[in-house]
Design an enzyme around this catalytic site. Structure first.
Site, PDB file in Angstrom:
ATOM      1  N   ASP A  17      -0.045   9.590  -0.939  1.00  9.55           N
ATOM      2  CA  ASP A  17       0.894   9.700   0.163  1.00  9.55           C
ATOM      3  C   ASP A  17       0.979   8.321   0.822  1.00  9.55           C
ATOM      4  O   ASP A  17       0.122   7.456   0.601  1.00  9.55           O
ATOM      5  CB  ASP A  17       0.377  10.759   1.147  1.00  9.55           C
ATOM      6  N   CYS A  18       1.994   8.117   1.652  1.00 11.93           N
ATOM      7  CA  CYS A  18       2.160   6.814   2.303  1.00 11.93           C
ATOM      8  C   CYS A  18       1.714   6.853   3.765  1.00 11.93           C
ATOM      9  O   CYS A  18       0.671   6.313   4.133  1.00 11.93           O
ATOM     10  CB  CYS A  18       3.612   6.363   2.195  1.00 11.93           C
ATOM     11  N   ASP A  19       2.500   7.509   4.632  1.00 13.95           N
ATOM     12  CA  ASP A  19       2.233   7.507   6.067  1.00 13.95           C
ATOM     13  C   ASP A  19       0.929   8.221   6.395  1.00 13.95           C
ATOM     14  O   ASP A  19       0.754   9.400   6.058  1.00 13.95           O
ATOM     15  CB  ASP A  19       3.386   8.183   6.813  1.00 13.95           C
ATOM     16  N   ASP A 185      -3.271  12.660   3.667  1.00  8.21           N
ATOM     17  CA  ASP A 185      -3.937  12.932   4.943  1.00  8.21           C
ATOM     18  C   ASP A 185      -3.384  14.154   5.647  1.00  8.21           C
ATOM     19  O   ASP A 185      -4.036  14.696   6.542  1.00  8.21           O
ATOM     20  CB  ASP A 185      -3.785  11.730   5.886  1.00  8.21           C
TER      21      ASP A 185
END
Length: 238
Positions: A17-19, A185
């Site tokens: 995932d990124c954010d 997250d």
């Protein structure tokens, strides 16, 4: 769990995932949403985003708030028109990009963790638009770890918690689900990874407030990631 279809010499494919996973953007996004949504008549706070909506598609947040306020005050609230929604999202994206370019940093320890995991194929799989993913990676100098392997929900037209986003990314990377590790997250991403039949590592930044779901591996810091991946790799070849 042992997956007999994975040859010992095949490194696990890592789907990040990124954010909130690679980059510390969630509080920036929370603050931007807390500015923008009230401008369009939707009461909202940064705390609300962090507590309830982390990782959720922007339009889903808007729709949820619309339904919520309609139920509370149907005579005072009407749904935003499509054109207004588009303007709201465009304003939010522009303001968020400006803040990312000025303020964004990588999650502590993530750059070193990615260096340790250099032998694994990697991709970024995000609910955000591709432009936002690229901005995040450019601003934090993490892009070279992913060699342009970026998978956006806006491009593939499927959003977490739908597991199909991770499945499509895995297929494009040439890996079966059981050969992949999702690192995420947010609850929506952890749910998507588990439903996709993948290994899942939950980077849990709020261990006193959030519980890692059964079936996922919980870690609290990025520097724990290489060891967690190593254990999964041994498990795959045992």
């Amino acid at each position: 769990m042992k997956h007999t279809g994975t040859p010992p010499s095949t490194p696990l494919c890592l789907l990040f995932d990124c954010d909130g996973t690679l980059v510390d953007s969630e509080i920036l996004l929370a603050e931007v949403m807390a500015e923008i949504l009230p401008e369009f008549g939707l009461p909202f706070t940064a705390r609300q985003y962090m507590d309830e909506f982390r990782g959720v598609r922007f339009q889903t947040i808007v729709q949820t708030l619309e339904k919520r306020f309609q139920a509370l005050a149907a005579d005072q609230f009407s749904q935003l028109e499509a054109g207004m929604r588009a303007r709201m999202e465009a304003r939010m994206r522009a303001r968020m990009e400006a803040r990312m370019r000025a303020e964004l940093v990588a999650i502590p320890g993530m750059s070193a963790a990615l260096d340790h995991l250099s032998s694994h194929p990697k991709a970024v799989v995000s609910n955000g638009p591709e432009r936002k993913i690229r901005c995040a990676l450019e601003s934090t100098e993490l892009g070279h770890h992913f060699t342009d392997k970026l998978f956006s929900a806006y491009t593939l037209n499927v959003w977490k918690p739908d597991p199909e986003l991770y499945r499509k990314a895995a297929a494009a990377m040439g890996h079966a689900p059981q050969q992949c590790v999702v690192i995420d997250d947010a609850a929506v991403g952890v749910e998507a990874g588990l439903a996709a039949g993948m290994h899942v590592i939950h980077l849990n930044h709020f261990p006193t407030e959030e519980t890692t779901p059964e079936g996922a591996i919980g870690i609290h810091h990025a520097d724990e990631l290489p060891a967690a991946i190593a254990r999964l790799s041994v498990q795959e070849t045992a």
